[in-house]
Design a protein around this motif. Structure first.
Motif, PDB file in Angstrom:
ATOM      1  N   SER B 431       0.646  -0.846  -0.012  1.00 30.51           N
ATOM      2  CA  SER B 431       0.195  -0.168  -0.388  1.00 30.51           C
ATOM      3  C   SER B 431       0.675   1.180  -0.216  1.00 30.51           C
ATOM      4  O   SER B 431       1.852   1.335   0.452  1.00 30.51           O
ATOM      5  N   ASP B 432       0.460   1.937  -0.471  1.00 29.02           N
ATOM      6  CA  ASP B 432       1.166   3.899  -0.736  1.00 29.02           C
ATOM      7  C   ASP B 432       2.017   3.685  -2.081  1.00 29.02           C
ATOM      8  O   ASP B 432       2.781   4.638  -1.605  1.00 29.02           O
ATOM      9  N   ARG B 434       3.245   3.710  -5.491  1.00 26.61           N
ATOM     10  CA  ARG B 434       2.453   3.970  -6.886  1.00 26.61           C
ATOM     11  C   ARG B 434       3.324   3.804  -7.531  1.00 26.61           C
ATOM     12  O   ARG B 434       2.485   3.266  -8.444  1.00 26.61           O
ATOM     13  N   VAL B 512       3.250   9.223   3.500  1.00 23.32           N
ATOM     14  CA  VAL B 512       4.391   7.896   4.019  1.00 23.32           C
ATOM     15  C   VAL B 512       4.547   8.214   4.835  1.00 23.32           C
ATOM     16  O   VAL B 512       5.158   9.020   5.034  1.00 23.32           O
TER      17      VAL B 512
END
Lengths: 660, 543
Positions: B431-432, B434, B512
């Motif tokens: 997650s996070d 990109r 983040v």
């Protein structure tokens, strides 16, 4: 009298003296300083006795049988028993009812020993009386019902004279013994017990080829100054060759085993007849010859020689303000009254402790009063003045007025002086606050006596009475205003006193009105103005005139750590989406905030990158909370999900994990 | 608030709790077919060496030829004149052979190709418009490239007509020579948002003017590529010869038609991170399939003098088979990819074209047999040889390889992989995260996922590329090289990490945290390690 002369008298006699029948052949007048009552005894009491207390209401009038001249007459503290001394051997007692009627039946108590002479008696409490004889003291318990007395205790000691001082918890008896009468024995009476304090000697001046003079009763008195008991001894000629008289103060030590200690010498620099009053912890010495009064403050103007302090008068000797009495006119008919100028410092004056002057011929009892307003102009040194005023009982308004005047153009005091004055004020203020805290901790014990003691100038006093002149007087330069306020805040902070926000507001307003934003910025950044929510709100409102105020306000709210909601609102209103998300994460409220509010704000930014980030943030939160990234129907986020899909497509939504 | 600053930059020296685990770089290979290149730091030095190589006249090609076909040499030289379509100055590194007096009249291959492509068009390329210095359009271009001879003759301008810009070229030449007089070299000028970068080579001066995100180093790297592109058409030998004869020669005559290669190279460099990294991207394939393809080539293209055989699909390397001892530089590979990307004509028929690979040997031409294996023209087979006569031999080889690949579904696998859109960042399950670029240093290959949300639009993708440029430039800054850079920007957080074995550039969401990012990086490395056989070519196959 010309008004210009008004300013020169700082000692006054009270406006309404207690009037009584003047001393005459038929009338004897007695003053009981324990109960502060004046007894006018007409014809040995047969024609009536009139008793007047400090309050006018308490006029007691009664008759007693005339059994000879009364030498002393005193009520018990509860005014239920009247003790009368008519002979050197005995004291008679009369019981009083509640309605102040007497049963006219006297009972009597004689002293022990055939050769003993009663020099006087004192009531030490409601049913305890002490006879002071030339052979010592005798303590009796009075039983008014049975009309008898019971000897409780006796003490054998040769007494030349005695001085008594009444205290709330009993009193101090000082016995003079020794060949010169200069060996003093203090005995403290309290709650039915007697404490013999260590004997001490008053050094008498020695003159070669001359017999030492006896220590006279009239030269000795007891005074309570600043909560301490002192034996006040007047020395007419302290040393051979010295001219001026002086007053020596012996402090009764708190430690019962150590004798009274010589602590202060008050330099009179005059000689002749003196009388002493204690007013508001000040020693007033009336000098008959020059018809002036000198004032000493033992906490002021002290010069130490290593053993004791030598004190000098606070201000130059000045006379008491002339007193006019309205007397029924003798020459004119009718009820006309004429003004009569009382003779001051007359030979008829008798001075009683602490602050009573009686003119027996005139039939007046005055209380001596100090006029602080007048004194203000006599002490040019502001620090000394404030120090003096702070010790006084009723000086609050005077202090405030002094502080106010220090700021006025033309009379402006140097900043350093102002700063020191504020330090003095706040030191007292801090002590008061501390004692308040202690009092709260230990209930209300000791409370009354503490609060009554000192003058407290708190922040609201300063704000509404002193700093208010900034509003009224526009001539004061703003730099000076700010400097004064900052000095005050500095002084408060130095004493660890929390500063009220209205002071900050005042500083800020002055700075803002004069466009001193940079200075304001510095004050805030270096925490000269400490943080508070109202201050932060004020800063937020200043953003339009000074943009950095916004950040300053945010920083302040963050430091307060109780204003999370406000921070979120402020940041959202500025569309600072990323900072606000970092903030809620840093304070750990991510799971509880409403996603809708943030998504709405993100959508309003019309920045798709921001919206993407915010959306993903809450998707992650959902996953963490419910292991499903989707929003729940209750969160009302459908329109934001649709917006997201329209921007980035359905594929960009976080995948729903397969059920396990 | 002070605590959450908009951008923070720090070097992670002691990441609390989490630690970057510097294990073996995924995709590491001891046996690589590409020359491992570090980054552009040493471009300048490289170029200096290049000149030195040139001095000892005989390049690699010469060496190969000598080894293999000593007896054929004379014949080769003789046939030079006959071959007009292929360029005559294939002098095999021997510039002493003066048998082609009329080199300037021979038609350039590029020109020839261009004509076949756009029959209506003259030799002047379509990009030449009437823009000049005074047009606002021209001024607002993000990156200008100018090439001119050291006598100030214009060779190439990315925008506008060189003839109209002739005074500008004069100024630039004056700047260069003015500095040179004092025994110094002009490297760059920074004026406001613009940076002017100068690359001075023998006879040619290249100037890049950028107001974009690229750093001076990056522009210099791009100029080097352009210079190499020029060499790949001319070879350094002939370039030298031309200017030796006529200092004032207008090189545009030689290069007319090659401008589109320069254009396409420039466009590619603005989107393709491979140039930035000095690495190529491989087509993700199962290692068995890749092995099968490589083996097909090895078995069916055992031809003397065949130096390299490459298979490229959609600018991604499928496989590379090389002659033992010889390696291909990623820079040369990029030139090859640019060649097949820019020239549509290769799709029409098998082609036979000379190409100079400047890193391999800038002094001479290799012959390339280029053909597409499938009907969609996605998979391209390139056979590089030093033998100018082997077109038909190689054509046969190509047919055999094609047959075999069809038989074993090799082409099918390639087109499947192309259709599948490489891989998604969501496959990494981080997650996070990109986007990322991962370069394995030892193999000079890199991998990155597809561009997905929020990088869906063209401007966003350009911005992302700019972020990578920024990160790359900060890490490889000459004055202060970094090992790790963690940068919080307004829209994303960047993390760059360079070790002995790899370079990693990752883009996270802006929220983040450092520990999260480090954790994600470790997970990502594990993911790449798991997938390394698919994403990279780890075994080098030789004839």
């Amino acid at each position: 009298m010309a008004t210009s002369e008004e300013g020169t008298f700082y000692i006054e006699l009270c406006k309404k003296p207690i009037r009584f029948d003047p001393v005459s052949k038929a009338t004897n007048v007695f003053y009981d300083d324990s109960n502060k009552q004046v007894f006018a005894v007409r014809s040995g009491g047969a024609m009536g006795v009139v008793v007047k207390g400090p309050e006018d209401k308490n006029i007691i009038s009664f008759r007693i049988e005339d059994r000879g001249d009364v030498t002393s007459i005193k009520f018990s503290p509860d005014k239920k028993i009247l003790a009368i001394q008519r002979s050197q051997k005995s004291v008679e007692f009369i019981n009083f009812q509640e309605d102040l009627t007497t049963d006219q039946l006297e009972y009597s108590q004689t002293c022990k020993g055939r050769a003993t002479i009663i020099k006087g008696f004192i009531w030490t409490n409601n049913s305890e009386i002490v006879f002071i004889t030339d052979h010592g003291i005798e303590v009796y318990q009075v039983n008014p019902e049975k009309k008898t007395l019971k000897n409780l205790k006796s003490l054998n000691i040769t007494v030349i004279w005695y001085v008594w001082m009444n205290r709330p918890d009993g009193g101090l008896l000082l016995l003079s013994t020794g060949s010169q009468g200069n060996s003093l024995q203090p005995i403290y009476f309290t709650f039915g017990s007697q404490n013999r304090l260590p004997k001490f000697e008053v050094d008498l001046p020695s003159f070669p080829k001359q017999i030492k003079q006896m220590l006279q009763e009239r030269d000795v008195s007891i005074a309570a100054i600043y909560g301490q008991l002192y034996i006040v001894v007047l020395r007419h000629q302290p040393r051979p060759g010295a001219t001026g008289a002086e007053i020596v103060l012996y402090q009764i030590q708190a430690n019962k085993d150590s004798p009274a200690k010589k602590t202060n010498i008050l330099k009179l620099e005059m000689s002749g007849r003196f009388a002493i009053n204690i007013v508001d912890n000040l020693v007033f010495v009336h000098h008959q010859a020059s018809k002036t009064t000198v004032m000493f403050d033992i906490r002021l103007n002290g010069e130490s020689d290593g053993y004791c302090l030598a004190n000098y008068p606070v201000v130059s000797p000045l006379p008491i303000r002339p007193f006019k009495l309205l007397m029924p006119s003798l020459n004119l008919q009718g009820q006309e009254k004429t003004e009569y100028n009382c003779e001051l410092y007359s030979a008829n004056w008798i001075v009683f402790q602490p602050d009573v002057i009686i003119d027996a011929k005139l039939g007046c009892l005055w209380y001596v009063e100090l006029k602080l307003e007048v004194l203000v102009n006599m002490i040019p040194d502001k620090c000394k003045l404030i120090k003096f005023l702070l010790q006084r009982g009723n000086s609050k308004s005077v202090i405030l007025s002094v502080c106010r005047h220090m700021l006025l153009p033309g009379q402006q005091a140097p900043l350093m002086v102002i700063s020191r004055v504020y330090d003095m004020l706040n030191k007292v203020y801090k002590l008061f606050l501390d004692s308040e805290v202690q009092a709260l901790a230990s209930d209300i014990y000791h409370r009354q006596e503490r609060t009554s003691r000192c003058v407290i100038i708190d922040q609201s006093d300063m704000y509404s009475n002193v700093f208010s002149i900034f509003e009224d007087n526009k001539d004061i330069p703003y730099k000076f205003r700010v400097a004064v306020l900052i000095e005050y805040i500095r002084s408060l902070s130095q004493q660890d006193i929390p500063v009220q926000h209205y002071l900050y507001e005042l500083v800020i307003n002055i700075l803002v009105h004069n466009n001193c934003f940079y200075q304001l910025h510095q004050f805030l950044q270096y925490h000269v103005l400490s943080d508070s929510k109202p201050l932060a709100c004020l800063m937020l409102s200043l953003e339009s005139v000074y943009p950095p105020a916004h950040q300053l306000a945010l920083d302040m709210l963050k430091r307060l750590s109780t204003a999370n909601e406000e921070i979120i609102e402020v940041l959202l209103s500025k569309q600072q989406l990323l900072p606000v998300l970092r903030f809620i994460r840093s304070v750990g409220i991510t799971d509880t905030v409403s996603a809708r509010k943030f998504l709405e704000a993100a959508m309003n930014t019309e920045d798709n990158r921001v919206f993407y980030t915010v959306f993903k943030f809450f998707e992650q939160r959902n996953s963490r909370l419910r292991s499903n990234p989707r929003f729940q129907p209750g969160e009302h986020c459908e329109q934001y999900v649709r917006h997201f899909e329209s921007l980035f497509g359905t594929d960009a939504l976080a995948p729903i994990p397969a059920p396990t | 608030m002070a605590e959450t600053r908009e951008a923070e930059q720090s070097q992670i020296s002691d990441p609390d709790g989490e630690e970057l685990m510097e294990k073996n770089a995924p995709g590491d290979s001891k046996n690589s077919m590409l020359i491992a290149s570090d980054s552009f730091e040493n471009i300048d030095i490289d170029c200096v060496e290049e000149f030195e190589i040139k001095k000892h006249k005989g390049g690699l090609i010469h060496q190969i030829v000598k080894q293999t076909s000593k007896e054929e040499q004379d014949e080769v030289a003789k046939e030079n004149d006959d071959q007009n379509s292929a360029k005559s100055d294939l002098s095999i590194g021997e510039d002493s052979s003066e048998d082609q007096g009329e080199i300037f009249e021979t038609k350039d291959i590029a020109e020839a190709l261009d004509e076949t492509l756009n029959p209506g068009n003259g030799p002047i390329s379509s990009h030449i418009t009437d823009e000049d210095v005074n047009s606002p359009e021209w001024r607002s271009q993000r990156k200008h490239i100018f090439i001119f001879s050291d006598s100030g003759k214009p060779v190439y301008s990315r925008y506008g007509n060189e003839d109209k810009l002739v005074t500008l070229f004069g100024v630039m030449q004056a700047l260069v020579s003015f500095i040179q007089v004092s025994g110094d070299v002009i490297r760059s000028i920074i004026a406001g948002e613009h940076r002017f970068v100068f690359l001075i080579r023998e006879h040619l001066i290249l100037v890049g003017v950028s107001n974009g995100t690229d750093s001076t180093q990056q522009v210099l790297m791009q100029l080097t590529y352009l210079y190499n592109q020029v060499l790949s058409v001319l070879t350094s030998t002939s370039l030298q010869k031309i200017y030796k004869q006529r200092r004032n020669y207008d090189l545009r005559r030689q290069l007319s038609g090659a401008e589109k290669f320069l254009d396409s190279l420039l466009n590619m460099m603005e989107t393709e991170p491979g140039f930035l990294l000095g690495a190529v991207r491989c087509l993700p394939l199962e290692s068995t399939v890749r092995d099968m393809i490589a083996q097909s080539i090895v078995q069916h293209a055992k031809v003397k003098d065949l130096v390299f055989t490459l298979m490229i699909a959609n600018s991604q390397l499928v496989t590379l088979v090389r002659m033992k001892k010889y390696y291909l530089h990623p820079m040369d590979l990029h030139i090859i990819i640019n060649l097949i990307n820019a020239a549509e004509s290769f799709k029409a028929a098998e082609s036979w074209t000379p190409i100079c690979l400047p890193k391999f040997d800038s002094s001479g031409f290799l012959q390339a047999h280029i053909s597409y294996l499938d009907e969609d023209c996605q998979t391209c087979l390139i056979l590089l040889t030093v033998d100018r006569e082997s077109f038909f031999t190689l054509s046969e080889c190509k047919n055999r390889i094609q047959e075999r690949l069809v038989k074993y579904n090799g082409l099918q696998a390639i087109s499947d992989s192309l259709r599948k859109n490489s891989y998604s960042i969501q496959d990494c399950k981080i997650s996070d995260l990109r986007h990322f670029l991962y370069k394995s240093k030892s193999t000079a290959q890199y991998t990155s996922p597809e561009l997905e949300a929020p990088y869906l639009t063209q401007p966003e993708q350009e911005r992302l590329f700019g972020l990578y440029q920024f990160l790359h430039q900060r890490i490889h800054s000459l004055s202060r090289p970094l090992k790790i850079l963690y940068h919080v920007g307004p829209y994303e957080t960047l993390l760059g990490w360079v070790t002995q074995g790899f370079e990693l550039y990752a883009v996270f969401g802006p929220l983040v945290t450092k520990p999260l990012a480090i954790n994600a990086i470790n997970k990502l490395l594990a993911y790449i390690k798991r997938e390394e056989n698919r994403l990279f070519i780890l075994n080098s196959v030789t004839f």
